[in-house]
Design an enzyme around this catalytic site. Structure first.
Site, short mmCIF file in Angstrom:
data_model
loop_
_atom_site.label_atom_id
_atom_site.label_comp_id
_atom_site.label_asym_id
_atom_site.label_seq_id
_atom_site.Cartn_x
_atom_site.Cartn_y
_atom_site.Cartn_z
N GLU A 109 0.70 -0.92 0.11
CA GLU A 109 -0.07 0.29 -0.23
C GLU A 109 0.88 1.35 -0.18
OE1 GLU A 109 -3.25 0.11 2.41
OE2 GLU A 109 -3.49 -1.78 2.57
N ASP B 242 -2.07 -4.20 3.04
CA ASP B 242 -2.56 -4.86 4.35
C ASP B 242 -3.44 -5.50 4.71
OD1 ASP B 242 -0.71 -3.00 5.96
OD2 ASP B 242 -2.35 -0.92 6.10
N ASP C 222 -6.70 -6.66 6.19
CA ASP C 222 -7.33 -6.50 7.07
C ASP C 222 -8.23 -5.87 5.34
OD1 ASP C 222 -7.05 -4.17 6.14
OD2 ASP C 222 -6.65 -2.92 7.73
N GLU D 54 -9.87 -3.69 4.71
CA GLU D 54 -9.34 -2.63 3.43
C GLU D 54 -8.13 -2.99 2.54
OE1 GLU D 54 -10.84 0.10 3.00
OE2 GLU D 54 -12.61 -0.61 4.28
N TYR E 175 0.93 -5.03 13.08
CA TYR E 175 -0.23 -4.78 12.27
C TYR E 175 -0.77 -3.95 13.35
CZ TYR E 175 -3.55 -3.13 9.22
OH TYR E 175 -4.37 -2.75 8.35
N ARG F 132 -4.25 -2.27 13.78
CA ARG F 132 -5.80 -2.59 13.40
C ARG F 132 -6.13 -3.95 13.69
NH1 ARG F 132 -4.49 0.82 9.12
NH2 ARG F 132 -5.22 2.63 9.37
N HIS G 86 -4.88 -12.38 14.15
CA HIS G 86 -4.40 -10.94 13.76
C HIS G 86 -4.02 -11.16 14.95
CE1 HIS G 86 -5.18 -9.00 10.02
NE2 HIS G 86 -5.89 -8.61 10.05
#
Length: 478
Positions: free
Chosen positions: A9, A82, A84, A86, A299, A301, A345
């Site tokens: 990203e 990432d 997740d 998104e 990470y 989130r 996660h």
């Protein structure tokens, strides 16, 4: 010439990964999302199963062109946004744009930007996760339906430029409900009475009136309080009883995203946005000089308390070496995540506990060091032994009145040696009088230094701070 293309990203993340994968990989960044719903219309066909319409984001045409040019030369394409929802959506949209390239598309997931994690992920690629992508797409459609339907109402009735969203609309409702509670609150007067006392030996101490005439003390007016003062001031103050007990205070779990935001707000004064942007920079990598660009945290989130066995083992080695065996539990501490947490996660932790805050302070900005120290200390403390607290309670009788003093002394610091909870203590209510108490026995007569009446008024519920609003949203499942 590189045989493989890996797409992440952000350029900062690309720089960190490049040094671990070598010349066989070209690393490119999408710089966030490439596609989204159109800006100037709803972009959701509400009459056709809510089908979304995606377009290339303005200004991203050049980025997409560069990615396609790099893809033409690559044998394999690794999609590494990432880990997740998104990130999955970004990977999915890139894959859609590359479908004509007829190249092998592989999904790789990094929970931390370390050499082992990156090489392990690239060595065991996965397929794109449709469920995760559709989860993000559903949230995006809901955001659009709520925002595009409600925002125009706000423009007409409140102020132009305001927007409504899936989460912020509920948050505004909660804030308004709290404001109504505050407005409707009727403050009531009440009084407290504190006796300042001295025993045969130091230190002096204070005790709060808790019972009068055999019932719980509830002083409502100055007159009631003055009557109690008059009744007890000439009475002998004698120790009614002394209670001692030892309690164990367990360490807190490592950070999830919301817990990190709350603690950073309370302790550091960071906004949620500042916390996340600072955490992002620590995750993507910091130049540590001889070690190069290093991702310092996992990470950021996550809603899980899960920790890798390798990370826990390194933390236990550090605790044993730095603090000794008394600070290390026989088995690793385990914390159960809340129901519905994404256990894929880990919790937020340092990628290598050997990077202590002091050892890398010179490479970090002031804000990075503050947040990294908080994350590092919380993680290490989570794997330490409980603190042992000696609690003493003294009850003192004077005529029909009973006063109580409470003292707490840390007998063994345990995890508090790394992560003290003074901030949490300050936010708890009615902790007056906690501290050192003198050695006394039942029947001892004490000297009255003075009686201190104090007027108080009940307070309405406080307005939300950013930290308490985040906590309330989480508690309500939002």
């Amino acid at each position: 010439m590189p045989k493989n293309l890996l797409i992440v990203e952000s350029p900062a993340k690309a720089k960190t990964i490049k040094k671990y994968l070598g010349p066989d990989f070209e690393i490119k960044a999408s710089v966030g999302h490439l596609k989204d719903l159109p800006v100037n219309r709803l972009g959701v066909d509400v009459y056709n199963d809510f089908r979304p319409e995606y377009v290339i984001i303005k200004g991203k045409e050049k980025v997409l062109k560069e990615l396609k040019r790099a893809a033409e030369k690559a044998q394999k394409i690794y999609l590494a946004p990432d880990p997740d929802r998104e990130g999955e959506a970004i990977a999915w949209h890139i894959a859609e744009e590359f479908k004509d390239e007829k190249k092998e598309l592989l999904r790789v997931l990094f929970n931390e930007l370390t050499a082992n994690a990156i090489r392990r992920a690239v060595g065991a690629p996965q397929t794109l996760d449709r469920n995760k992508f559709e989860s993000q797409q559903t949230r995006r459609i809901l955001d659009r339906l709520v925002g595009y339907q409600i925002s125009p109402l706000l423009w007409g009735k409140v102020k132009r430029g305001l927007s409504a969203g899936r989460v912020q609309s509920v948050a505004v409702r909660m804030i308004c409900d709290r404001e109504r509670e505050i407005f409707a609150f009727q403050s009531e007067e009440y009084w407290s009475l504190t006796a300042h006392l001295a025993a045969a030996g130091p230190p002096g101490f204070s005790a709060r009136l808790v019972r009068y005439g055999g019932a719980k003390s509830e002083l409502k007016t100055a007159e009631e309080t003055e009557a109690v003062v008059a009744a007890v001031k000439d009475q002998p103050f004698k120790v009614l009883g002394v209670t001692k007990k030892q309690t164990r205070k367990r360490p807190l779990p490592p950070f999830t995203t919301s817990l990190m935001q709350q603690d950073a707000s309370r302790r550091l004064g960071f906004t949620a946005k500042k916390t996340m942007s600072t955490a992002q920079s620590l995750y993507e990598g910091v130049d540590l000089g001889p070690d190069g660009q290093v991702g310092l945290i996992t990470y950021m989130r996550t809603d899980s308390f899960r920790l890798s066995g390798e990370a826990v083992a390194l933390a236990r080695d550090h605790i044993l070496e730095r603090f000794g065996k008394d600070y290390l539990p026989d088995k690793p501490n385990f914390f159960k995540s809340r129901k519905g947490a994404q256990e894929a996660h880990e919790a937020i932790r340092p990628t290598d506990v050997a990077y202590t805050p002091d050892s890398i302070a010179g490479a970090l900005s002031k804000d990075q060091l503050k947040l990294y120290s908080l994350i590092w200390r919380r993680f290490v403390a989570s794997q330490m032994t409980p603190a042992l607290l000696d609690q003493t309670q003294i009850e003192v009788a004077a005529g029909q009145a009973v006063f109580r003093a409470t003292g707490t002394v840390v007998a063994f610091p345990g995890f508090l040696a790394v992560y003290d909870q003074q901030q949490e203590k300050e936010e708890e209510s009615d902790k007056e009088g906690e501290g050192l108490l003198p050695e006394v026995r039942r029947g001892d007569t004490l000297k009255l230094i003075r009686l201190e009446p104090a007027q108080h008024f009940t307070q309405p519920p406080p307005r939300y701070s950013e930290a308490t609003l985040i906590k309330a949203l989480e508690e309500n499942g939002i």
